[in-house]
Scaffold this active site. Structure first.
Site, PDB file in Angstrom:
ATOM      1  N   GLY A   1       0.831  -1.209   0.000  1.00  0.00           N
ATOM      2  CA  GLY A   1       0.000   0.000   0.000  1.00  0.00           C
ATOM      3  C   GLY A   1       0.856   1.246   0.000  1.00  0.00           C
ATOM      4  N   ASN A   2       0.242   2.367   0.317  1.00  0.00           N
ATOM      5  CA  ASN A   2       1.026   3.607   0.412  1.00  0.00           C
ATOM      6  C   ASN A   2       0.461   4.461   1.545  1.00  0.00           C
ATOM      7  OD1 ASN A   2      -1.116   5.411  -0.695  1.00  0.00           O
ATOM      8  ND2 ASN A   2      -0.807   4.127  -2.500  1.00  0.00           N
ATOM      9  N   ARG A   3       1.097   5.608   1.789  1.00  0.00           N
ATOM     10  CA  ARG A   3       0.755   6.393   2.975  1.00  0.00           C
ATOM     11  C   ARG A   3      -0.360   7.412   2.730  1.00  0.00           C
ATOM     12  NH1 ARG A   3       4.507   9.592   4.986  1.00  0.00           N
ATOM     13  NH2 ARG A   3       5.968   9.510   3.264  1.00  0.00           N
ATOM     14  N   SER A   4      -1.072   7.302   1.641  1.00  0.00           N
ATOM     15  CA  SER A   4      -2.136   8.273   1.376  1.00  0.00           C
ATOM     16  C   SER A   4      -3.181   8.255   2.498  1.00  0.00           C
ATOM     17  CB  SER A   4      -2.815   7.936   0.045  1.00  0.00           C
ATOM     18  OG  SER A   4      -3.963   8.726  -0.101  1.00  0.00           O
TER      19      SER A   4
ATOM     20  N   ALA B   1      -4.441   7.744  -4.514  1.00  0.00           N
ATOM     21  CA  ALA B   1      -3.092   7.263  -4.824  1.00  0.00           C
ATOM     22  C   ALA B   1      -3.231   5.768  -5.092  1.00  0.00           C
ATOM     23  CB  ALA B   1      -2.167   7.526  -3.653  1.00  0.00           C
TER      24      ALA B   1
END
Ligand code: C5P
Length: 409
Positions: free
Chosen positions: A214-217, A281
């Site tokens: 995943g990502n930090r959005s 994102a």
């Protein structure tokens, strides 16, 4: 940072408080409305005045508090007609079964109910009552009658009630009521009649039942756009990846997890929309296989093969919206060559507008409440200062509206 909310700033709100034990929550609501810039007149019913003193409100709103038509405050010459007529929104919170009945029947036996009859403003009602009273057919009949007349009812929550019983009847939280006030006051805004599709948050691509790529959005930018668009009268559908942010009142929420789910949702919703704002994102890659069981460590290396996800903006290029080709807005978070990369996206993804931001800049990027963006369109480039995401959301919506109007001409 100012907590002012444009749709509430300088607007006259009449807050009617009736005699529920939840009346204390109306103080927090009056505070939030006042901080948002609203001019809040408070009308207490006799029951409410037993539970909470006018001074509690007056100290927060810095405005007179009314409780009885025959006992006006000495320094005030303003009566129920004036207060009712200047209100741009009447919000009754908490609304007891008794006050709901009085409003439904048009009784005018105190300051609040006479003000409501003198008012032409939208009426927002937040019921609160104990022990199954809310489900009583009489209460429901009165609410149905008020709804039929255009009133908006903010449903009470279920949970622990003052009596010790569990059930439906807890007053909606002040944060929700503030949102509802924005949504109702915003109905006649400059985006009324527009249907916007917004995406937010990051996507999560499963590796096994407990892990994901995943990502930090945080979802803050997309949620801010959805919220502001709602406050300006748009019909908004928000497709969000996993985010800690709560559902937005008055916004159709679709929660998804993976990029492929987001793609399916966008493709399904786009034909009913006038604009697509892809603030999400989206993970560009996903693990080729998601293991059915939790992957165990064995001491050896673990190699994960990633395969590309669909590029949602690219894949939806040919999908028409409600009025032909929708306005398409992409976001570019870059750590190098911001303008060149964003310009390339404008063309490759067939966009009308790119909101570009350099994530290496302080105060910009994923988890911040602020963003420094550059807007790119075929008309050129506009560099914006560091702005709260809510303010940036309004600027983006201004540009979307201008693009849509230019196309209509
Ligand atoms: O190409 P890049 O991922 O930098 O482009 C970002 C823009 O494209 C964002 O608006 C994002 O929501 C969208 N995007 C997409 N599908 C992907 C990846 C990004 O629609 N798979």
């Amino acid at each position: 940072m100012s907590a002012r909310i444009p749709v509430l700033d300088g607007r006259h709100v009449l807050l009617g408080v009736s005699g529920s034990i939840a009346a204390f929550k109306a103080v927090a609501l009056a505070s939030k409305l006042t901080q948002a810039g609203a001019l809040v007149d408070v009308a207490l019913t006799r029951g409410a005045a037993e539970l909470i003193r006018p001074l509690s409100f007056q100290a927060i709103t810095h405005r007179p508090v009314y409780s009885d038509p025959f006992e006006l405050p000495e320094d005030s010459e303003i009566g129920h007609v004036t207060v009712g007529r200047r209100a741009e929104l009447v919000l009754v919170a908490p609304a007891t079964a008794h006050t709901i009945a009085r409003l439904a029947l048009g009784l005018a036996d105190d300051f609040l109910t006479t003000s409501v009859l003198a008012s032409t403003a939208p009426l927002l009602i937040a019921p609160a009552m104990d022990a199954g009273m809310y489900d009583h057919p009489t209460v429901q009949e009165h609410l149905a009658r008020l709804r039929a007349r255009g009133a908006v009812i903010v449903e009470p929550a279920s949970g622990h009630l003052a009596s010790g019983l569990e059930g439906r009847g807890r007053l909606a939280e002040p944060e929700v009521l503030l949102e509802a006030a924005c949504a109702v006051l915003g109905r006649t805004g400059d985006l009324a009649g527009w249907s916007l599709l917004v995406t937010a948050g990051g996507t999560q691509e499963p590796l096994d039942p407990v892990r994901f790529v995943g990502n930090r959005s945080s979802g803050k930018m997309g949620f801010a756009i959805a919220q502001r668009a709602r406050d300006r009268g748009a019909q908004v559908t928000l497709i969000s990846g996993p985010s800690a942010l709560p559902d937005l009142y008055g916004v159709r929420m679709i929660r998804v997890t993976t990029a492929r789910e987001m793609y399916q949702a966008v493709a399904a919703e786009l034909p009913a929309s006038d604009a697509l704002l892809m603030a999400a994102a989206v993970a560009d890659f996903r693990p080729e296989h998601a293991a059915e069981q939790k992957i165990k460590k064995s001491g050896a290396e673990l190699v994960i093969r990633l395969v590309p996800n669909p590029d949602i903006l690219r894949e939806t290029r040919g999908i028409d919206g409600r009025r032909g080709r929708p306005i398409r807005v992409g976001f570019a978070a870059e750590s190098q060559d911001l303008i060149a990369n964003s310009r390339a996206k404008l063309e490759a993804k067939d966009l009308d507008l790119v909101v570009a931001n350099d994530i290496t800049q302080p105060g910009s990027g994923f988890e911040a409440d602020t963003n420094r963006a550059t807007l790119l369109s075929c008309d050129g480039l506009e560099e914006l200062p560091l702005l709260p995401k809510t303010v940036l959301a309004d600027v983006i919506l201004d540009r979307v509206l201008a693009l849509a109007r230019a196309r209509q001409r």
